[in-house]
Write an enzyme that holds these catalytic residues in place. Structure first.
Site, PDB file in Angstrom:
ATOM      1  N   HIS A 205     -42.133 -71.062 -53.466  1.00 62.52           N
ATOM      2  CA  HIS A 205     -40.710 -71.233 -53.105  1.00 62.52           C
ATOM      3  C   HIS A 205     -40.313 -70.526 -51.819  1.00 62.52           C
ATOM      4  CE1 HIS A 205     -38.664 -67.386 -54.283  1.00 62.52           C
ATOM      5  NE2 HIS A 205     -39.732 -67.237 -55.045  1.00 62.52           N
ATOM      6  N   CYS A 330     -33.587 -59.007 -54.467  1.00 59.44           N
ATOM      7  CA  CYS A 330     -33.781 -58.339 -55.759  1.00 59.44           C
ATOM      8  C   CYS A 330     -32.957 -57.065 -55.830  1.00 59.44           C
ATOM      9  CB  CYS A 330     -35.251 -57.983 -55.951  1.00 59.44           C
ATOM     10  SG  CYS A 330     -36.363 -59.009 -55.028  1.00 59.44           S
TER      11      CYS A 330
END
Ligand code: PLP
Length: 395
Positions: A205, A330
């Site tokens: 991805h 993240c």
């Protein structure tokens, strides 16, 4: 005219699937739905053939042999498998791993886990330019060192590590070299033999493929690398990673690799000139600071600090127009400044004022012009009303 808002400039977090990738995947959801491990009928053979083709496409992009590719659920799993798998398999040789402090959390947290199991890990610091010091690397090697784990390119600042020099040191001391190359593969030339890399993590991805699929390259000769599996079961992927293969995802990863290889040369030039245009325009503003090295860098990435401004406020200011990020995706749920920027020596304030721009395959020059306009406008507006800056100006 720019019509599709907000403009996506966060391609280091994830990328859209290329329509050609989606098209290649579609048959494998229904008409060609077979299990690649079913040896007894045509449905299985068809899936197996598609996986074989994808394995060749992935291997070709990184100069590997198809038999050296292990499919996984993404770079996080590949990082875990490489580090924990080598640590377990080579326990008889030693228990020491060397990595650096700007690695992705998937590497750093796997290392923390290994330390709990009795392993020893050295975390090298990086210099202000985001690169490790080769002399420090060599000095950190001990008789018990089994693995060096250094990322190919950093996700936040885009700096590219000197992999050939790192592998020369690893080879000299007979230590395996693993590289998390999630940001590099498909963007810049990566060749596991020319680069001397023994294990390498890939994520689909990040390169216009689907989410939830990736690969680990595991060298088969000079030297032959062995791994202890971290997921046990049916013995898929030569016993290194059990579980029914994600055939549509793997087909998508293969196609994504083929497209990247085909278009890399042209895209590198195009993205590099768009990035430079954006970067040069933004650095024209007062109190801006480029993070990381200008030289050894991915062509599509720039990371800039806007002194005295909070990156959160900036992003809110243009959230209808632009999608960028501060620090890594993240980390963006937590208010902590980026550990990567802090490792470069930035103080908390400067680290808190940084934005990462990641330009991608479908961005146009018009969109970059628009982005320059929007960021410039927002920075000026916020600075006019910013008490921190006033205090600073007045001493
Ligand atoms: C995105 C990324 C990962 C995680 O990859 P997933 O496929 O999302 O698990 C690991 N390392 C780096 C450097 C990354 O950029």
């Amino acid at each position: 005219m720019v019509t599709n808002l907000p403009i996506y400039l966060d391609h280091n977090s994830t990328t859209p699937c290329d329509p050609r990738v989606v098209e290649a995947m579609l048959p494998f959801f229904n008409s060609a739905f077979g299990n690649a491990a079913s040896r007894s009928h045509a449905f299985g053979w068809q899936a197996e053939e598609a996986v074989k083709c994808a394995r060749e496409q992935v291997a070709k992009l990184i100069g590997a042999e198809p038999g050296e590719i292990v499919f996984t659920s993404g770079a996080t799993e590949s990082d875990n498998l490489a580090l924990k798998g080598v640590f377990e398999m080579y326990a008889g040789k030693g228990n020491h791993i060397i990595t650096c402090n700007i690695e992705h959390k998937a590497v750093l947290d796997s290392c923390k886990h290994i330390e709990k199991l009795g392993g020893e890990v050295s975390y090298l610091n990086v210099k202000e330019n985001g690169l490790i010091d080769l002399a420090e690397l060599e000095a950190a090697i001990r008789p018990q060192t089994i693995l060096i784990s250094i990322m190919y390119a950093n996700n936040e600042i885009g700096t590219i590590m000197p992999m050939k020099e790192i592998s020369a040191i690893a080879r000299k001391h007979d230590v395996l070299l693993f590289s998390d190359a999630a940001q590099a593969v498909g963007k810049i030339p990566v060749d596991v033999n020319a680069d001397g890399i023994d294990l390498l993590a890939i994520s689909a991805h990040k390169m216009y493929g689907p989410k939830g699929v990736g690969a680990l390259y595991v060298r088969r000769k000079n030297p032959r690398v062995r791994l202890t599996a971290q997921i046990d079961g049916g013995g898929h992927e030569k016993g290194m990673r059990s579980g029914t293969l994600n055939v549509p995802g793997i087909v998508g990863l293969g196609k994504a690799c083929e497209l990247c290889l085909m278009e890399m040369e042209e895209e590198t030039v195009r993205l590099g000139s768009l990035r430079d245009k954006l970067e040069n325009a933004l650095l024209q503003m007062d109190d801006t600071h480029l993070n990381g090295s200008k030289g050894n860098r991915l062509p599509h990435t720039t990371n800039i600090s806007f002194k005295h401004l909070e990156s959160e406020a900036l992003m809110m200011g243009f959230s209808k127009e632009l999608a960028v990020s501060s620090g890594s995706a993240c980390m963006s749920a937590t208010p902590e400044p980026s550990y990567v920027l802090k490792a470069l020596g930035l103080d908390d304030e400067l680290a808190h004022s940084s934005l990462r721009f990641g330009i991608g395959r479908f961005n146009t020059e018009e969109e970059i012009d628009y982005a320059i306009e929007q960021v410039t406008k927002t920075v000026s507006r916020l600075r006019e009303t910013n008490p921190l800056r006033e205090m600073h100006k007045n001493g």
